[in-house]
Every structure is written in structure tokens, then in C-alpha cells.
Design a protein around this motif. Structure first.
Motif, PDB file in Angstrom:
ATOM      1  N   ASP A 132      -3.195 -10.664  -2.908  1.00  0.00           N
ATOM      2  CA  ASP A 132      -4.142  -9.515  -4.090  1.00  0.00           C
ATOM      3  C   ASP A 132      -4.844  -8.539  -3.584  1.00  0.00           C
ATOM      4  O   ASP A 132      -5.421  -8.358  -3.401  1.00  0.00           O
ATOM      5  CB  ASP A 132      -5.508 -10.847  -4.008  1.00  0.00           C
ATOM      6  N   ILE A 133      -3.682  -7.357  -3.500  1.00  0.00           N
ATOM      7  CA  ILE A 133      -3.555  -6.260  -3.083  1.00  0.00           C
ATOM      8  C   ILE A 133      -4.828  -5.633  -3.299  1.00  0.00           C
ATOM      9  O   ILE A 133      -5.860  -4.368  -3.184  1.00  0.00           O
ATOM     10  CB  ILE A 133      -2.307  -5.746  -2.807  1.00  0.00           C
ATOM     11  N   GLU A 134      -4.812  -5.311  -4.892  1.00  0.00           N
ATOM     12  CA  GLU A 134      -5.622  -4.887  -5.545  1.00  0.00           C
ATOM     13  C   GLU A 134      -6.672  -4.583  -5.392  1.00  0.00           C
ATOM     14  O   GLU A 134      -8.111  -4.328  -5.305  1.00  0.00           O
ATOM     15  CB  GLU A 134      -5.396  -4.558  -7.219  1.00  0.00           C
ATOM     16  N   LYS A 135      -7.399  -6.774  -5.286  1.00  0.00           N
ATOM     17  CA  LYS A 135      -8.701  -6.881  -4.587  1.00  0.00           C
ATOM     18  C   LYS A 135      -8.806  -6.227  -4.158  1.00  0.00           C
ATOM     19  O   LYS A 135     -10.454  -6.086  -2.895  1.00  0.00           O
ATOM     20  CB  LYS A 135      -9.189  -8.883  -5.037  1.00  0.00           C
ATOM     21  N   ILE A 136      -8.155  -6.197  -2.439  1.00  0.00           N
ATOM     22  CA  ILE A 136      -8.463  -5.978  -1.099  1.00  0.00           C
ATOM     23  C   ILE A 136      -8.734  -4.513  -1.083  1.00  0.00           C
ATOM     24  O   ILE A 136     -10.173  -3.732  -1.111  1.00  0.00           O
ATOM     25  CB  ILE A 136      -7.088  -5.946  -0.378  1.00  0.00           C
ATOM     26  N   VAL A 137      -7.806  -4.047  -2.368  1.00  0.00           N
ATOM     27  CA  VAL A 137      -8.219  -1.673  -2.151  1.00  0.00           C
ATOM     28  C   VAL A 137     -10.367  -1.590  -2.611  1.00  0.00           C
ATOM     29  O   VAL A 137     -10.277  -1.246  -2.107  1.00  0.00           O
ATOM     30  CB  VAL A 137      -7.063  -1.765  -2.897  1.00  0.00           C
ATOM     31  N   LYS A 138      -9.935  -2.519  -4.192  1.00  0.00           N
ATOM     32  CA  LYS A 138     -11.512  -2.787  -4.228  1.00  0.00           C
ATOM     33  C   LYS A 138     -12.587  -2.485  -3.154  1.00  0.00           C
ATOM     34  O   LYS A 138     -13.548  -2.480  -3.080  1.00  0.00           O
ATOM     35  CB  LYS A 138     -11.207  -3.497  -5.709  1.00  0.00           C
ATOM     36  N   GLU A 139     -12.075  -3.798  -2.558  1.00  0.00           N
ATOM     37  CA  GLU A 139     -13.351  -4.101  -1.607  1.00  0.00           C
ATOM     38  C   GLU A 139     -13.914  -3.769  -0.456  1.00  0.00           C
ATOM     39  O   GLU A 139     -15.149  -2.944  -0.270  1.00  0.00           O
ATOM     40  CB  GLU A 139     -13.455  -5.597  -0.744  1.00  0.00           C
ATOM     41  N   ILE A 140     -12.956  -2.904  -0.016  1.00  0.00           N
ATOM     42  CA  ILE A 140     -12.804  -1.931   0.977  1.00  0.00           C
ATOM     43  C   ILE A 140     -13.096  -0.504   0.702  1.00  0.00           C
ATOM     44  O   ILE A 140     -14.044   0.307   1.691  1.00  0.00           O
ATOM     45  CB  ILE A 140     -11.247  -1.487   1.732  1.00  0.00           C
ATOM     46  N   LYS A 141     -12.705  -0.208  -0.466  1.00  0.00           N
ATOM     47  CA  LYS A 141     -13.422   0.928  -1.226  1.00  0.00           C
ATOM     48  C   LYS A 141     -15.339   1.282  -2.094  1.00  0.00           C
ATOM     49  O   LYS A 141     -15.789   1.520  -0.993  1.00  0.00           O
ATOM     50  CB  LYS A 141     -12.831   1.419  -2.339  1.00  0.00           C
ATOM     51  N   ILE A 145       2.132  -5.710   4.511  1.00  0.00           N
ATOM     52  CA  ILE A 145       0.770  -5.004   3.906  1.00  0.00           C
ATOM     53  C   ILE A 145       0.089  -3.862   4.262  1.00  0.00           C
ATOM     54  O   ILE A 145      -0.252  -2.860   3.286  1.00  0.00           O
ATOM     55  CB  ILE A 145      -0.352  -6.283   4.452  1.00  0.00           C
ATOM     56  N   VAL A 146      -0.216  -3.713   5.514  1.00  0.00           N
ATOM     57  CA  VAL A 146      -0.562  -2.671   5.909  1.00  0.00           C
ATOM     58  C   VAL A 146      -0.245  -1.131   5.646  1.00  0.00           C
ATOM     59  O   VAL A 146      -0.916  -0.360   4.703  1.00  0.00           O
ATOM     60  CB  VAL A 146      -1.084  -2.190   7.681  1.00  0.00           C
ATOM     61  N   ASP A 147       1.192  -1.588   5.022  1.00  0.00           N
ATOM     62  CA  ASP A 147       2.129  -0.045   4.265  1.00  0.00           C
ATOM     63  C   ASP A 147       1.136   0.129   3.241  1.00  0.00           C
ATOM     64  O   ASP A 147       0.813   1.229   2.746  1.00  0.00           O
ATOM     65  CB  ASP A 147       3.519  -0.649   4.754  1.00  0.00           C
ATOM     66  N   VAL A 148       1.541  -0.888   2.664  1.00  0.00           N
ATOM     67  CA  VAL A 148       0.568  -0.693   1.218  1.00  0.00           C
ATOM     68  C   VAL A 148      -0.161  -0.498   0.620  1.00  0.00           C
ATOM     69  O   VAL A 148      -0.916   0.436   0.363  1.00  0.00           O
ATOM     70  CB  VAL A 148       1.391  -2.078   0.320  1.00  0.00           C
ATOM     71  N   LYS A 176       7.853  -6.083  -2.812  1.00  0.00           N
ATOM     72  CA  LYS A 176       7.911  -7.133  -4.308  1.00  0.00           C
ATOM     73  C   LYS A 176       8.658  -8.049  -4.248  1.00  0.00           C
ATOM     74  O   LYS A 176       8.248  -9.268  -4.936  1.00  0.00           O
ATOM     75  CB  LYS A 176       9.126  -6.118  -5.012  1.00  0.00           C
ATOM     76  N   GLU A 177       9.837  -8.559  -3.071  1.00  0.00           N
ATOM     77  CA  GLU A 177      10.323  -9.705  -3.174  1.00  0.00           C
ATOM     78  C   GLU A 177       9.086 -10.815  -1.706  1.00  0.00           C
ATOM     79  O   GLU A 177       8.248 -12.282  -2.491  1.00  0.00           O
ATOM     80  CB  GLU A 177      11.384  -9.587  -1.997  1.00  0.00           C
ATOM     81  N   ILE A 178       7.718  -9.783  -1.174  1.00  0.00           N
ATOM     82  CA  ILE A 178       7.189 -11.305  -0.770  1.00  0.00           C
ATOM     83  C   ILE A 178       6.016 -11.400  -1.854  1.00  0.00           C
ATOM     84  O   ILE A 178       5.996 -12.870  -1.980  1.00  0.00           O
ATOM     85  CB  ILE A 178       6.813  -9.875   0.637  1.00  0.00           C
ATOM     86  N   GLU A 179       5.457 -10.429  -2.464  1.00  0.00           N
ATOM     87  CA  GLU A 179       4.540 -10.807  -3.849  1.00  0.00           C
ATOM     88  C   GLU A 179       5.752 -11.646  -4.440  1.00  0.00           C
ATOM     89  O   GLU A 179       4.638 -12.568  -5.668  1.00  0.00           O
ATOM     90  CB  GLU A 179       4.455  -9.755  -4.342  1.00  0.00           C
TER      91      GLU A 179
END
Length: 88
Positions: free
Chosen positions: A14-23, A45-48, A5-8
Motif C-alpha cells: 500500500d505504497i500510495e497510502k504510505i506516501v499520502k500519510e507521510i505528506k 520499499i525505501v527506494d520506492v 513490481k514482482e514483490i507487489e
């Protein structure tokens, strides 16, 4: 370990976009490529992403990355490049 959360607050990964594209692409092995200045956040990032995407294997490129044209040769289903500026 850094708090994501501090890094963000400093960077938009854009983690949500990455998740969407991988799926969408049904990728099972994903290589994450970072410029040297962002590599320090790679494991967080890998953990999230791993929490959101069970069964996906994430690999982190340790090579230098000099921009979008710097594509590594790899045996992955998907490559995600992170950068300091948006790529159009």
C-alpha cells in the motif's frame, strides 16, 4: 536487487497510502518496521518511497517486530509498521 513490481504481486504494501500519510503529517524522519519475514524487501520499499518523497529520511528498524504493540523507542516523526496481515 529485487524488482518491486514482482514483490507487489506477492504482497500489498500500500505504497500510495504510505506516501499520502507521510505528506499529510509532514514527516521528515520515518522509521519503517518489518517482521523478520518481510525485512528482505525493506531496501526496495525505501527506494520506492524515496522516489516519491524527496527530502524525507527513511530508517529501517533492524530489531525484531512481534506485532503492532511492539513499538520501538526512536527519534522519528513517524513510524510505519509492515506486517503479514492487516491491522484493524
Amino acid at each position: 536487487m529485487l524488482d518491486f513490481k514482482e514483490i507487489e504481486k506477492k504482497y500489498n504494501f500500500d505504497i500510495e497510502k504510505i506516501v499520502k500519510e507521510i505528506k499529510k503529517n509532514k514527516a521528515k524522519i520515518v522509521l519503517l518496521q518489518f517482521p523478520d519475514g518481510l525485512k528482505q524487501y525493506s531496501t526496495e520499499i525505501v527506494d520506492v518511497l524515496s522516489q516519491e518523497l524527496k527530502g524525507v529520511e527513511f530508517r529501517i528498524s533492524l530489531d525484531s517486530c512481534f506485532g503492532a504493540c511492539d513499538i520501538p523507542q526512536t527519534q522519528c516523526n513517524m513510524l510505519i509498521q509492515f506486517g503479514h496481515a492487516a491491522w484493524k
